[in-house]
Motif scaffolding. Structure first.
Motif, PDB file in Angstrom:
ATOM      1  N   VAL A 323       0.914  -1.074   0.058  1.00  0.00           N
ATOM      2  CA  VAL A 323      -0.002  -0.014  -0.032  1.00  0.00           C
ATOM      3  C   VAL A 323       0.888   1.263  -0.018  1.00  0.00           C
ATOM      4  CG1 VAL A 323      -1.544   1.289   1.272  1.00  0.00           C
ATOM      5  CG2 VAL A 323      -1.894  -1.045   1.255  1.00  0.00           C
ATOM      6  N   THR A 324       0.800   2.087  -0.897  1.00  0.00           N
ATOM      7  CA  THR A 324       1.366   3.341  -1.083  1.00  0.00           C
ATOM      8  C   THR A 324       0.747   4.600  -0.552  1.00  0.00           C
ATOM      9  OG1 THR A 324       0.665   3.855  -3.380  1.00  0.00           O
ATOM     10  CG2 THR A 324       2.866   2.329  -2.923  1.00  0.00           C
ATOM     11  N   ARG A 325      -0.547   4.506  -0.615  1.00  0.00           N
ATOM     12  CA  ARG A 325      -1.343   5.685  -0.124  1.00  0.00           C
ATOM     13  C   ARG A 325      -2.799   5.110   0.370  1.00  0.00           C
ATOM     14  NH1 ARG A 325      -1.021  10.914  -4.000  1.00  0.00           N
ATOM     15  NH2 ARG A 325      -1.556   9.420  -5.639  1.00  0.00           N
ATOM     16  N   THR A 326      -3.386   5.541   1.420  1.00  0.00           N
ATOM     17  CA  THR A 326      -4.558   5.691   1.871  1.00  0.00           C
ATOM     18  C   THR A 326      -5.423   6.725   1.683  1.00  0.00           C
ATOM     19  OG1 THR A 326      -3.953   3.536   3.118  1.00  0.00           O
ATOM     20  CG2 THR A 326      -6.112   4.541   3.585  1.00  0.00           C
ATOM     21  N   PHE A 327      -6.502   6.850   1.200  1.00  0.00           N
ATOM     22  CA  PHE A 327      -7.349   8.046   1.071  1.00  0.00           C
ATOM     23  C   PHE A 327      -8.626   7.588   1.877  1.00  0.00           C
ATOM     24  CE2 PHE A 327      -5.198   7.893  -3.101  1.00  0.00           C
ATOM     25  CZ  PHE A 327      -4.645   9.096  -3.261  1.00  0.00           C
ATOM     26  N   THR A 328      -8.543   8.207   3.074  1.00  0.00           N
ATOM     27  CA  THR A 328      -9.879   8.050   3.986  1.00  0.00           C
ATOM     28  C   THR A 328     -10.674   9.136   3.645  1.00  0.00           C
ATOM     29  OG1 THR A 328      -7.978   7.277   5.756  1.00  0.00           O
ATOM     30  CG2 THR A 328     -10.149   7.820   6.564  1.00  0.00           C
ATOM     31  N   LEU A 329     -11.973   8.372   3.133  1.00  0.00           N
ATOM     32  CA  LEU A 329     -12.891   9.323   2.768  1.00  0.00           C
ATOM     33  C   LEU A 329     -14.260   9.352   3.566  1.00  0.00           C
ATOM     34  CD1 LEU A 329     -12.498   8.276  -0.778  1.00  0.00           C
ATOM     35  CD2 LEU A 329     -11.678  10.311   0.008  1.00  0.00           C
ATOM     36  N   GLY A 330     -14.388   8.157   4.424  1.00  0.00           N
ATOM     37  CA  GLY A 330     -15.770   7.933   5.294  1.00  0.00           C
ATOM     38  C   GLY A 330     -16.905   7.407   4.296  1.00  0.00           C
ATOM     39  N   GLY A 331     -17.762   7.205   4.986  1.00  0.00           N
ATOM     40  CA  GLY A 331     -19.207   6.704   4.217  1.00  0.00           C
ATOM     41  C   GLY A 331     -18.948   5.436   3.738  1.00  0.00           C
ATOM     42  N   ARG A 332     -19.468   5.044   2.513  1.00  0.00           N
ATOM     43  CA  ARG A 332     -19.120   3.885   1.921  1.00  0.00           C
ATOM     44  C   ARG A 332     -18.644   3.980   0.428  1.00  0.00           C
ATOM     45  NH1 ARG A 332     -23.652  -0.958   2.041  1.00  0.00           N
ATOM     46  NH2 ARG A 332     -24.660   0.614   0.649  1.00  0.00           N
ATOM     47  N   THR A 333     -17.291   3.561   0.403  1.00  0.00           N
ATOM     48  CA  THR A 333     -16.770   3.603  -0.929  1.00  0.00           C
ATOM     49  C   THR A 333     -17.049   2.540  -2.142  1.00  0.00           C
ATOM     50  OG1 THR A 333     -14.578   2.720  -0.152  1.00  0.00           O
ATOM     51  CG2 THR A 333     -14.870   5.145  -0.341  1.00  0.00           C
ATOM     52  N   ASN A 334     -17.558   3.086  -3.140  1.00  0.00           N
ATOM     53  CA  ASN A 334     -17.895   2.075  -4.306  1.00  0.00           C
ATOM     54  C   ASN A 334     -17.058   2.067  -5.576  1.00  0.00           C
ATOM     55  OD1 ASN A 334     -19.865  -0.077  -3.100  1.00  0.00           O
ATOM     56  ND2 ASN A 334     -21.200   1.527  -2.878  1.00  0.00           N
ATOM     57  N   GLY A 335     -18.034   2.291  -6.676  1.00  0.00           N
ATOM     58  CA  GLY A 335     -17.337   2.497  -7.870  1.00  0.00           C
ATOM     59  C   GLY A 335     -16.198   3.627  -8.055  1.00  0.00           C
ATOM     60  N   MET A 336     -15.426   3.166  -9.106  1.00  0.00           N
ATOM     61  CA  MET A 336     -14.380   4.298  -9.457  1.00  0.00           C
ATOM     62  C   MET A 336     -14.207   4.305 -10.924  1.00  0.00           C
ATOM     63  SD  MET A 336     -11.498   3.129  -6.513  1.00  0.00           S
ATOM     64  CE  MET A 336     -11.492   1.614  -6.853  1.00  0.00           C
ATOM     65  N   VAL A 337     -13.532   5.456 -11.468  1.00  0.00           N
ATOM     66  CA  VAL A 337     -13.312   5.600 -12.809  1.00  0.00           C
ATOM     67  C   VAL A 337     -12.081   6.660 -12.757  1.00  0.00           C
ATOM     68  CG1 VAL A 337     -15.075   7.428 -13.269  1.00  0.00           C
ATOM     69  CG2 VAL A 337     -14.160   5.659 -15.056  1.00  0.00           C
ATOM     70  N   LEU A 338     -11.125   6.548 -13.752  1.00  0.00           N
ATOM     71  CA  LEU A 338     -10.122   7.521 -13.914  1.00  0.00           C
ATOM     72  C   LEU A 338     -10.491   8.304 -15.151  1.00  0.00           C
ATOM     73  CD1 LEU A 338      -7.013   5.072 -13.729  1.00  0.00           C
ATOM     74  CD2 LEU A 338      -7.350   7.031 -12.248  1.00  0.00           C
ATOM     75  N   SER A 339      -9.974   9.410 -15.058  1.00  0.00           N
ATOM     76  CA  SER A 339     -10.204  10.526 -15.925  1.00  0.00           C
ATOM     77  C   SER A 339      -9.355   9.830 -17.387  1.00  0.00           C
ATOM     78  CB  SER A 339      -9.737  11.907 -15.686  1.00  0.00           C
ATOM     79  OG  SER A 339      -8.254  11.722 -15.191  1.00  0.00           O
ATOM     80  N   PRO A 340      -9.798  10.551 -18.400  1.00  0.00           N
ATOM     81  CA  PRO A 340      -8.903   9.991 -19.681  1.00  0.00           C
ATOM     82  C   PRO A 340      -7.693  10.156 -19.563  1.00  0.00           C
ATOM     83  CG  PRO A 340     -11.049  10.880 -20.277  1.00  0.00           C
ATOM     84  CD  PRO A 340     -10.945  11.459 -18.959  1.00  0.00           C
ATOM     85  N   ASP A 341      -6.924  11.430 -18.893  1.00  0.00           N
ATOM     86  CA  ASP A 341      -5.591  11.602 -18.778  1.00  0.00           C
ATOM     87  C   ASP A 341      -4.847  10.965 -17.671  1.00  0.00           C
ATOM     88  OD1 ASP A 341      -6.703  12.749 -16.773  1.00  0.00           O
ATOM     89  OD2 ASP A 341      -5.776  15.004 -17.443  1.00  0.00           O
ATOM     90  N   HIS A 342      -5.985  10.120 -16.805  1.00  0.00           N
ATOM     91  CA  HIS A 342      -5.264   9.330 -15.752  1.00  0.00           C
ATOM     92  C   HIS A 342      -5.036  10.197 -14.826  1.00  0.00           C
ATOM     93  CE1 HIS A 342      -4.091   6.518 -19.388  1.00  0.00           C
ATOM     94  NE2 HIS A 342      -5.504   6.454 -19.178  1.00  0.00           N
ATOM     95  N   GLY A 343      -5.131  11.066 -14.491  1.00  0.00           N
ATOM     96  CA  GLY A 343      -4.392  12.193 -13.511  1.00  0.00           C
ATOM     97  C   GLY A 343      -5.633  12.278 -12.386  1.00  0.00           C
ATOM     98  N   THR A 344      -6.737  11.976 -12.619  1.00  0.00           N
ATOM     99  CA  THR A 344      -8.016  12.210 -11.666  1.00  0.00           C
ATOM    100  C   THR A 344      -8.726  11.017 -11.507  1.00  0.00           C
ATOM    101  OG1 THR A 344      -8.312  14.449 -12.357  1.00  0.00           O
ATOM    102  CG2 THR A 344     -10.013  13.616 -10.943  1.00  0.00           C
ATOM    103  N   LEU A 345      -8.848  10.325 -10.299  1.00  0.00           N
ATOM    104  CA  LEU A 345      -9.615   9.410  -9.692  1.00  0.00           C
ATOM    105  C   LEU A 345     -11.141   9.887  -9.107  1.00  0.00           C
ATOM    106  CD1 LEU A 345     -10.000   6.162  -9.368  1.00  0.00           C
ATOM    107  CD2 LEU A 345      -9.200   6.563  -7.114  1.00  0.00           C
ATOM    108  N   TYR A 346     -12.085   9.287  -9.674  1.00  0.00           N
ATOM    109  CA  TYR A 346     -13.523   9.334  -9.147  1.00  0.00           C
ATOM    110  C   TYR A 346     -13.984   8.561  -8.452  1.00  0.00           C
ATOM    111  CZ  TYR A 346     -13.309  13.308 -12.651  1.00  0.00           C
ATOM    112  OH  TYR A 346     -12.873  14.456 -13.166  1.00  0.00           O
ATOM    113  N   VAL A 347     -14.642   8.481  -7.135  1.00  0.00           N
ATOM    114  CA  VAL A 347     -14.842   7.518  -6.310  1.00  0.00           C
ATOM    115  C   VAL A 347     -16.468   7.876  -5.793  1.00  0.00           C
ATOM    116  CG1 VAL A 347     -14.324   6.122  -4.299  1.00  0.00           C
ATOM    117  CG2 VAL A 347     -12.506   7.295  -5.612  1.00  0.00           C
TER     118      VAL A 347
END
Length: 441
Positions: A323-347
């Motif tokens: 594990v290199t990083r942990t993004f603690t977001l709260g709630g319940r994390t489900n589906g994800m998708v990357l932006s076309p330039d791979h620079g942004t992760l949508y959760v």
């Protein structure tokens, strides 16, 4: 329709000047009468009224053949259908005789249970006034009735394809092959989007949930949850040729960038990496909760794991599973998708009714509010939009990536699940557990 005749006449060949007519008597009953014509008397036979004060009339002519046809019901088709907003469709109705055959020249009347949603003409043409909703169209003749349930679907749904067995996930290969998993029937169905038709089904294991393709599109991998294995599908023959056993029920599946490894999470709360050469697990990572979504970063050896009840996203090295990083977001994390330039992760976060926006270069986290809890995310055909399925609200919300605002809400009904876009055709495919697959513009 009290007083409407339950008997109809059809004439067979007879003298050219012979004819029959139906007239009302002073008694208020319908009678058949025949004018006398040269050459002999004609008979009129009155049939007594049959229930509901509706007269049944029949007569016979002495010098022409007459057939008595008794209506016995009304047929209306289709009985359950959908119509796009502000469109029209023709219902087909007929009054049938004792043999179930339509009676020529006899038509029922039509009414709509909600004319503010759907209007219907005297010929059965149904028209959407505009609002979403549903209405029952009734076709009636005398005491006989038939019904059609018509639902007005969102105009952004260009096609609704029936598919039983709780359609769940959709994935597209580099060559445009679309597979849809069907939880309840142990099948993966192949969709020809251009033809708007399912052309084949692959028999797989129990409760197939997620599917992915290799880089060439020649092989697909499907997680067979209750079989506790991942099925290997030959795409050219649409057959499952082998399986990879798993520890626990497998969920999401993803391939490494080099195509040599398969990543799988199971309800053993672990992420596994399998060698596709040996079909054996070569490493695993303990998770804080069962993961339902994985994303492999195309630009590097990174893997993202949404921990669902853990309320976080783990970034791991795909080679070592460290594990290199942990993004603690709260709630319940489900589906994800990357932006076309791979620079942004949508959760997607269904407990918080929002989409987290993670800038991967800095680790900063923003958010986009939605009207309900999102289960899965998918990029639109041109990459400028994110489609979020609000499974328990029966909606798909469309987010503009640039402004980070919801620009459209599509009412699908049912339970929309995992979307996929076909960039070549400019369409988005959304399986719906209620028994269909929607094609969105």
């Amino acid at each position: 329709m009290a007083g409407a005749p339950l008997a109809a006449l059809t004439h067979r060949a007879g003298p050219a000047d012979a004819h029959c007519c139906l007239c009302a008597t002073k008694s208020g009953r319908d009678e058949a009468s025949l004018p006398h014509r040269p050459g002999g008397p004609m008979k009129a036979i009155l049939v007594s009224a049959i229930g509901f004060s509706v007269a049944a009339v029949a007569w016979a002519c002495t010098e022409t053949a007459t057939e008595i046809v008794i209506p016995t019901g009304v047929q209306l088709a289709p009985s359950d259908t959908t119509i796009p907003q502000r469109h029209s469709m023709q219902l087909v109705a007929s009054v049938v005789d004792t043999a179930g055959k339509p009676i020529s020249g006899v038509q029922p009347s039509f009414t709509s249970s909600d004319p503010l949603v759907l209007q219907v003409s005297a010929t059965g043409l149904v028209t959407s006034v505009g609002p979403l909703g549903a209405a029952t169209i009734t076709a009636k003749f005398a005491t006989f009735m038939a019904f059609a349930h018509v639902t007005v679907r969102d105009s952004n749904i260009v096609e609704r394809l029936p598919l039983s067995g709780r359609p769940f996930d959709a994935e597209i290969s580099p060559s445009g092959v679309i597979y849809v998993t069907r939880l309840d029937v142990g099948l993966v169905s192949r969709l020809n989007l251009a033809e708007r038709a399912f052309t084949a089904s692959v028999v797989v294991g129990s409760v197939p949930s997620r599917v992915t393709f290799n880089a060439s599109g020649s092989t697909a991998y499907v997680s067979n949850q209750f079989s506790q294995d991942v099925g290997i599908i030959n795409v050219s023959t649409n057959t499952q040729t082998d399986v990879i056993p798993t520890t626990g029920d497998p969920g999401p599946v993803a391939l490494s960038i080099d195509g040599a490894a398969l990543f799988v999470t199971t309800n053993a709360n672990r992420l596994y990496r399998f060698s596709l050469a040996s079909r054996a697990s070569t490493d695993s990572l303990g998770l804080p909760a069962t993961s339902h979504h994985l994303v492999v970063h195309p630009g590097g050896n990174l893997l993202y794991v949404a921990t669902r009840e853990g309320g976080s996203v783990l970034e791991a090295d795909a080679r070592t599973l460290a594990v290199t990083r942990t993004f603690t977001l709260g709630g319940r994390t489900n589906g994800m998708v990357l932006s076309p330039d791979h620079g942004t992760l949508y959760v997607a976060n269904d407990y918080l009714s929002l989409i987290h926006v993670i800038t991967l270069s800095t680790g900063s986290v923003g958010s986009i509010a939605l009207s309900g809890g999102p289960f899965a995310l998918g990029l639109g055909p041109d990459g400028t939009r994110v489609y979020a399925t609000l499974t328990f609200d029966g909606k798909v919300q469309v987010v503009d990536r640039a402004s980070r605002h919801v620009i459209q809400t599509i009412e699908t009904g049912g339970a929309p699940r995992l979307p996929v876009a076909d960039a070549a055709q400019g369409l988005v495919v959304v399986p719906n557990e209620a028994g269909w697959v929607d094609v969105l513009r």
